[in-house]
Design an enzyme around this catalytic site. Structure first.
Site, PDB file in Angstrom:
ATOM      1  N   TYR A  52      15.764 -26.868   9.493  1.00 56.88           N
ATOM      2  CA  TYR A  52      15.290 -27.921  10.390  1.00 56.88           C
ATOM      3  C   TYR A  52      15.423 -29.267   9.718  1.00 56.88           C
ATOM      4  O   TYR A  52      14.995 -29.422   8.583  1.00 56.88           O
ATOM      5  CB  TYR A  52      13.819 -27.686  10.758  1.00 56.88           C
ATOM      6  CG  TYR A  52      13.679 -27.424  12.239  1.00 56.88           C
ATOM      7  CD1 TYR A  52      13.862 -28.465  13.144  1.00 56.88           C
ATOM      8  CD2 TYR A  52      13.429 -26.156  12.728  1.00 56.88           C
ATOM      9  CE1 TYR A  52      13.784 -28.229  14.505  1.00 56.88           C
ATOM     10  CE2 TYR A  52      13.345 -25.914  14.086  1.00 56.88           C
ATOM     11  CZ  TYR A  52      13.529 -26.956  14.966  1.00 56.88           C
ATOM     12  OH  TYR A  52      13.462 -26.728  16.308  1.00 56.88           O
ATOM     13  N   GLU A  54      14.760 -32.595  11.442  1.00 53.76           N
ATOM     14  CA  GLU A  54      14.415 -33.678  12.379  1.00 53.76           C
ATOM     15  C   GLU A  54      14.367 -35.005  11.656  1.00 53.76           C
ATOM     16  O   GLU A  54      13.802 -35.118  10.569  1.00 53.76           O
ATOM     17  CB  GLU A  54      13.037 -33.408  13.000  1.00 53.76           C
ATOM     18  CG  GLU A  54      13.098 -32.391  14.114  1.00 53.76           C
ATOM     19  CD  GLU A  54      11.790 -32.286  14.883  1.00 53.76           C
ATOM     20  OE1 GLU A  54      10.783 -32.886  14.449  1.00 53.76           O
ATOM     21  OE2 GLU A  54      11.782 -31.603  15.915  1.00 53.76           O
ATOM     22  N   ASP A 198      33.858 -42.770  26.949  1.00 56.40           N
ATOM     23  CA  ASP A 198      33.695 -41.342  26.661  1.00 56.40           C
ATOM     24  C   ASP A 198      35.074 -40.738  26.375  1.00 56.40           C
ATOM     25  O   ASP A 198      35.875 -40.528  27.291  1.00 56.40           O
ATOM     26  CB  ASP A 198      33.033 -40.679  27.880  1.00 56.40           C
ATOM     27  CG  ASP A 198      32.852 -39.178  27.725  1.00 56.40           C
ATOM     28  OD1 ASP A 198      33.297 -38.620  26.704  1.00 56.40           O
ATOM     29  OD2 ASP A 198      32.261 -38.570  28.641  1.00 56.40           O
ATOM     30  N   THR A 224      32.922 -35.531  22.441  1.00 50.28           N
ATOM     31  CA  THR A 224      32.653 -34.174  21.965  1.00 50.28           C
ATOM     32  C   THR A 224      33.413 -34.017  20.652  1.00 50.28           C
ATOM     33  O   THR A 224      34.233 -34.860  20.276  1.00 50.28           O
ATOM     34  CB  THR A 224      33.157 -33.091  22.938  1.00 50.28           C
ATOM     35  OG1 THR A 224      34.589 -33.170  22.999  1.00 50.28           O
ATOM     36  CG2 THR A 224      32.570 -33.260  24.327  1.00 50.28           C
ATOM     37  N   LYS A 227      37.118 -30.548  21.433  1.00 52.08           N
ATOM     38  CA  LYS A 227      38.293 -30.504  22.314  1.00 52.08           C
ATOM     39  C   LYS A 227      39.523 -30.828  21.465  1.00 52.08           C
ATOM     40  O   LYS A 227      39.822 -30.061  20.555  1.00 52.08           O
ATOM     41  CB  LYS A 227      38.060 -31.408  23.521  1.00 52.08           C
ATOM     42  CG  LYS A 227      36.847 -30.913  24.347  1.00 52.08           C
ATOM     43  CD  LYS A 227      36.551 -31.714  25.585  1.00 52.08           C
ATOM     44  CE  LYS A 227      35.284 -31.208  26.263  1.00 52.08           C
ATOM     45  NZ  LYS A 227      34.908 -32.021  27.438  1.00 52.08           N
ATOM     46  N   ARG A 233      31.574 -26.873  18.581  1.00 50.48           N
ATOM     47  CA  ARG A 233      31.031 -27.493  19.797  1.00 50.48           C
ATOM     48  C   ARG A 233      29.936 -28.467  19.414  1.00 50.48           C
ATOM     49  O   ARG A 233      28.939 -28.079  18.815  1.00 50.48           O
ATOM     50  CB  ARG A 233      30.397 -26.435  20.704  1.00 50.48           C
ATOM     51  CG  ARG A 233      31.296 -25.302  21.062  1.00 50.48           C
ATOM     52  CD  ARG A 233      30.734 -24.556  22.229  1.00 50.48           C
ATOM     53  NE  ARG A 233      31.001 -25.318  23.417  1.00 50.48           N
ATOM     54  CZ  ARG A 233      32.186 -25.310  24.038  1.00 50.48           C
ATOM     55  NH1 ARG A 233      33.180 -24.597  23.587  1.00 50.48           N
ATOM     56  NH2 ARG A 233      32.359 -26.025  25.110  1.00 50.48           N
TER      57      ARG A 233
HETATM   58  C1  LIG Z   1      33.701 -32.116  28.096  1.00 51.77           C
HETATM   59  C2  LIG Z   1      33.216 -33.453  28.468  1.00 51.77           C
HETATM   60  C3  LIG Z   1      31.879 -33.824  28.299  1.00 51.77           C
HETATM   61  C4  LIG Z   1      30.768 -32.847  28.023  1.00 51.77           C
HETATM   62  O1  LIG Z   1      30.815 -32.115  26.931  1.00 51.77           O
HETATM   63  P1  LIG Z   1      29.872 -30.840  26.733  1.00 51.77           P
HETATM   64  O2  LIG Z   1      29.989 -30.626  25.273  1.00 51.77           O
HETATM   65  O3  LIG Z   1      30.443 -29.768  27.576  1.00 51.77           O
HETATM   66  O4  LIG Z   1      28.483 -31.206  27.140  1.00 51.77           O
HETATM   67  C5  LIG Z   1      31.526 -35.141  28.536  1.00 51.77           C
HETATM   68  N1  LIG Z   1      32.437 -36.045  28.930  1.00 51.77           N
HETATM   69  C6  LIG Z   1      33.718 -35.720  29.147  1.00 51.77           C
HETATM   70  C7  LIG Z   1      34.672 -36.764  29.590  1.00 51.77           C
HETATM   71  C8  LIG Z   1      34.147 -34.415  28.940  1.00 51.77           C
HETATM   72  O5  LIG Z   1      35.414 -34.102  29.187  1.00 51.77           O
END
Ligand SMILES: *Cc1c(COP(=O)(O)O)cnc(C)c1O
Length: 422
Positions: A52, A54, A198, A224, A227, A233
């Site tokens: 943990y 925090e 994003d 993220t 990807k 993740r």
């Molecule tokens: C995949 C994605 C997310 C969310 O990611 P998670 O890890 O699944 O919560 C947010 N924004 C965009 C543009 C995404 O493609």
């Protein structure tokens, strides 16, 4: 050697083994998926899951943090270097939480956000109606041009002037073209809104210098880590020094408790991997493969949203082929080709059974596939479309897909040998 998992929980071991076999024995084209390296997998499965932590390095709420502080600082420094950002927060549990953290850092509940509509390629968390982001905030959305499938900045500027959002989100989840983050920054400035970018999907392309980074043009950049960046993740936030404290407070204690230290550790490893010439070559190949796949699909008479791709993904509009997206995705899955059905801009059909198919090349490129394999995959897809109701033709493609997979191994898994096919 029998693993502890195999010994203690044969049921879950067997299911995990089956999933490993599925991942190596299928052509994985979901553009948000990848294969992490063995090093990332090991860090993710390490003892850091027991701790943990925090708070932030030097400011924790529990003792025993001399190692976790060092790990988190390494992760922060690597993120700052990789993305050339003043500040990095590597604690968000996922991209969705990272986005909520960005909004919470900059605006108040009831303020207005403006993001890309889900049906046009935006993410749920950009203010789509079923997401809490449209309940905590007033949400107004921008589309892509129905004619070109591309962002129309004159229209976006008009919408921003009319709706006066407090925060504009750039970035997408199903948009095959490069996004001009600088113009988004200008529009946000013109209407006095914050700009959150994003880059969940394209982070790997940004660190490789293939797409222009939004870091100079956004107040906060959200991503993220799993990807195209090819980590575990997770999520992260990058920002200018002036927003650092607000961002950190929004993530903890605003939204989360303890960070997932095993994930954070694996993110650090993935960022070291991403900071190499090999990763740059990988990311370039991802785009080359997507372009090769797109070109071949066009030859077969497929309609691609925006006519092609600049990145790792392709959105096929299936209406001229008279095959619904879901039916095709399911047939492809039986042929060991894993995709997802998706809306296309202006889709008359609902998101549950839309007119499009979304595919991408990050995972096949990790296993070493290049343009000839990308073209072969286009041929497979075309054969399935032409034989959508012919199970023996689908079976034949499955055999050929498995043969292709057998020539391109996936990164080794440290618990379960995963180059055994299902
Ligand atoms: C995949 C994605 C997310 C969310 O990611 P998670 O890890 O699944 O919560 C947010 N924004 C965009 C543009 C995404 O493609």
């Amino acid at each position: 050697m029998e693993t502890a998992l195999e010994q203690y929980d044969p049921q879950i071991y067997e299911l995990t083994r089956q999933e490993a076999a599925r991942q190596s024995g299928s052509i994985r084209l979901i553009p948000s998926e990848n294969y992490v390296s063995k090093a990332v997998m090991q860090a993710s499965g390490s003892c850091l899951t027991n701790k943990y932590a925090e708070g932030y390095p030097g400011r924790r709420y529990y003792e025993g943090q001399h190692v976790t502080d060092l790990i988190e600082k390494v992760a922060q420094e690597r993120a700052k270097k990789l993305f050339k950002a003043d500040h990095a927060n590597v604690q968000p549990y996922s991209g969705s939480v990272a986005n909520l953290g960005a909004y919470a850092a900059l605006i108040e509940p009831g303020d207005t956000i403006m993001g890309m509509s889900l049906v046009d390629g935006g993410h749920l968390t950009h203010g789509w109606k079923v997401s809490v982001t449209s309940k905590f905030y007033k949400s107004t959305q921008y589309p892509v041009s129905p004619e070109t499938g591309r962002l129309d900045f004159d229209h976006i500027r008009d919408l921003a002037k009319k709706n006066r959002p407090n925060l504009i989100i750039s970035g997408a989840t199903a948009y095959p073209r490069e996004i001009d983050f600088e113009i988004f920054g200008q529009i946000a400035e013109e209407v006095g809104a914050y700009h959150v970018s994003d880059i969940a999907h394209i982070a790997g392309l940004v660190v490789a210098g293939i797409h222009k980074s939004p870091v100079p043009y956004a107040d906060v950049v959200s991503s993220t880590t799993h990807k195209t960046l090819r980590g575990p993740r997770g999520g992260m936030l990058l920002c200018r020094a002036e927003h650092a404290e607000r961002v950190d407070k929004a993530v903890f204690p605003g939204l989360q408790g303890g960070p997932h230290m095993h994930t954070l550790t694996a993110i650090a490893v993935a960022m070291a991997e991403a900071d190499t010439p090999e990763f740059v070559a990988y990311a370039k190949q991802v785009v080359k493969n997507a372009k090769a796949l797109a070109t071949k699909l066009l030859e077969y008479g497929f309609n691609l949203v925006s006519g092609g791709t600049d990145n790792h993904l392709i959105l096929i509009d299936l209406r001229n082929k008279n095959v619904p997206g879901r039916k095709l995705a399911k047939a492809l899955d039986r042929a060991r080709i894993v995709t997802n059905y998706n809306t296309v801009p202006g889709d008359p059909a609902p998101p549950s059974n839309p007119s499009g198919l979304r595919i991408g090349t990050p995972a096949i490129t990790t296993r070493g596939m290049k343009e000839p394999e990308a073209e072969q995959i286009a041929t497979f897809i075309n054969r399935i479309v032409d034989n959508i109701d012919n199970e023996s033709a689908i079976e034949q493609v499955a055999k050929e897909a498995l043969l292709l997979c057998s020539q391109f191994t996936v990164p080794e898994h440290f618990i379960i040998p995963n180059n055994k096919n299902r």
